[in-house]
Design a protein around this motif. Sequence first.
Motif, short mmCIF file in Angstrom:
data_model
loop_
_atom_site.label_atom_id
_atom_site.label_comp_id
_atom_site.label_asym_id
_atom_site.label_seq_id
_atom_site.Cartn_x
_atom_site.Cartn_y
_atom_site.Cartn_z
N GLY A 265 0.80 -1.21 0.00
CA GLY A 265 0.00 0.00 0.00
C GLY A 265 0.83 1.26 0.00
O GLY A 265 0.51 2.24 -0.67
N GLU A 266 1.93 1.26 0.77
CA GLU A 266 2.79 2.45 0.82
C GLU A 266 3.58 2.65 -0.47
O GLU A 266 3.82 3.78 -0.89
N LEU A 267 3.98 1.55 -1.10
CA LEU A 267 4.81 1.65 -2.30
C LEU A 267 3.99 1.88 -3.58
O LEU A 267 4.50 2.42 -4.56
N GLN A 268 2.72 1.49 -3.57
CA GLN A 268 1.93 1.49 -4.80
C GLN A 268 1.84 2.81 -5.54
O GLN A 268 1.98 2.84 -6.77
N PRO A 269 1.63 3.95 -4.87
CA PRO A 269 1.46 5.19 -5.64
C PRO A 269 2.63 5.50 -6.56
O PRO A 269 2.42 6.00 -7.68
N GLU A 270 3.84 5.21 -6.13
CA GLU A 270 5.01 5.47 -6.97
C GLU A 270 5.39 4.26 -7.82
O GLU A 270 5.76 4.40 -8.98
N TYR A 271 5.27 3.07 -7.25
CA TYR A 271 5.75 1.86 -7.92
C TYR A 271 4.76 1.34 -8.95
O TYR A 271 5.16 0.82 -9.99
N ALA A 272 3.46 1.45 -8.68
CA ALA A 272 2.45 0.91 -9.60
C ALA A 272 1.24 1.84 -9.66
O ALA A 272 0.12 1.47 -9.29
N PRO A 273 1.42 3.07 -10.13
CA PRO A 273 0.31 4.03 -10.13
C PRO A 273 -0.84 3.63 -11.03
O PRO A 273 -1.95 4.17 -10.90
N GLU A 274 -0.60 2.69 -11.95
CA GLU A 274 -1.68 2.29 -12.88
C GLU A 274 -2.73 1.41 -12.20
O GLU A 274 -3.83 1.25 -12.73
N LEU A 275 -2.43 0.84 -11.04
CA LEU A 275 -3.38 -0.02 -10.36
C LEU A 275 -4.51 0.81 -9.73
O LEU A 275 -4.25 1.85 -9.12
N ASP A 276 -5.74 0.32 -9.85
CA ASP A 276 -6.88 0.96 -9.21
C ASP A 276 -7.02 0.38 -7.80
O ASP A 276 -7.92 -0.41 -7.52
N LEU A 277 -6.11 0.79 -6.92
CA LEU A 277 -6.11 0.30 -5.55
C LEU A 277 -7.25 0.96 -4.78
O LEU A 277 -7.37 2.19 -4.78
#
Length: 451
Positions: A265-277
């Motif tokens: 969750g913490e890494l997703q915005p920068e690491y995988a911004p394409e995911l609709d988390l």
Amino acid sequence: MPLVNRPHASHLSSAVPKPVPEPGSKPVSKPGRRSVQLRWTAVVAALTVLALPAVAVPAAAASDLSDPSAPSAAPDPSSSASDVPDVPVVPNQAVPLDDFYTPPTPLPDGADGEVVRWREEPRQLSARNYLVMYHSTNATGQDIPVTGRVLVPTTPWRGEGPRPIVSVASGTRGVGDTCAPSRWLDYERPFIEPMLLAGWAVAVTDYEGLGTPGGHTYVVGQSEGRTVIDVVRAATNLPATGLQAGGKVAFSGYSQGGGGAMWAGELQPEYAPELDLVGVAAGGVPADLGEVAEGLDGQVGFGFLLFAAYGLDAAYPELDLGSYLNERGRETYEREQDACVEATIAHAFQNIGMFTSTDPLQSPQWRARLDENRLGANPPDVPIRLFHGTLDEIVAPGQARTLRDEYCAAGAEVQWEWHLGEHVSTMVTGAPGVIAFLDRRFKDRPFLVHC
């Protein structure tokens, strides 16, 4: 079993103490009849499967490795999972450590989440079942192969948009290749099955070094978070699953898995911004490894501290764990390279001084890496569900409360619950609330916030 009906995200039986909400929590809405029915389903399904023997992942349907680009393997995207013929279930067999887990040499170039190889295996209860190897990035930025499992339910998804995916970060299995979650879903299967019955796909990573070559980077969040994210990418990159990119995604886990889910969750915005988390659910989270280590030294869960030392050393070879070990420590380290979780029992109430000539946790190099893997600096910008046992003897409750406070202070939407119980019982009592939270997130419904 009567359930207590109150406006909270988790309903527990009258035999289990009720979680205590924090003062000042603000309910956004009360759950409706459908939500209550879902919680009944989650509880009944979990307790039913808990009463059965552990469910092992069955043997591979074929020894040949499949080509990820093979068009014949892809179903018609317009068809539902229930239209796909079932593969017979083969019970009580584990996936062998065959050539599937040995990556090609050299590892071909590939983006994070790109599939290296895959194969379909016998159906597991309510889901089609895929073993996959995919690219990910470790704690020091290196491209690594990781294995995992993708479960696609035969239950159709009746919500809006593509079928959602829950990336389930597994709890402690051990540090040996034979312990890899893709080989044995074992004790977490009761908590995964309600997700499949709801129509959600489930992706489970083996993390770095479980099954694949190299040491397992146990509780190293900078590695675990990326593998939790990339197994979602792999699931949608594999045409045979029929899963589509762009659907809603959630991360979920408990204990080691709680840390893995929160790191994702913490890494997703920068690491995988394409995911609709849309949400993260995490319980028993080891947010501050230094504080968790202090709570384990000399206590019943000391074996988990040994695993953590092995994991940090695997992730960061410059830490040179061997240089801190005495003779007993070196013998233990060599003996337990393939240890699974049950090995921790033999180390109950031992302490660091029994295995080291110098305490590595007091060195600047080790402290720096521990700080690097401390949660809280980058709160996810999606709703979060955190829960913890008040009597947790493995993962210190205080540091979990600190994580909650830091997220709330940063403006995150946090749903928090204390459960009156120790580590294992909290995994069980917290499960229905996780299912309810994820259901509301996938359906864009309001939820209880405690910040």
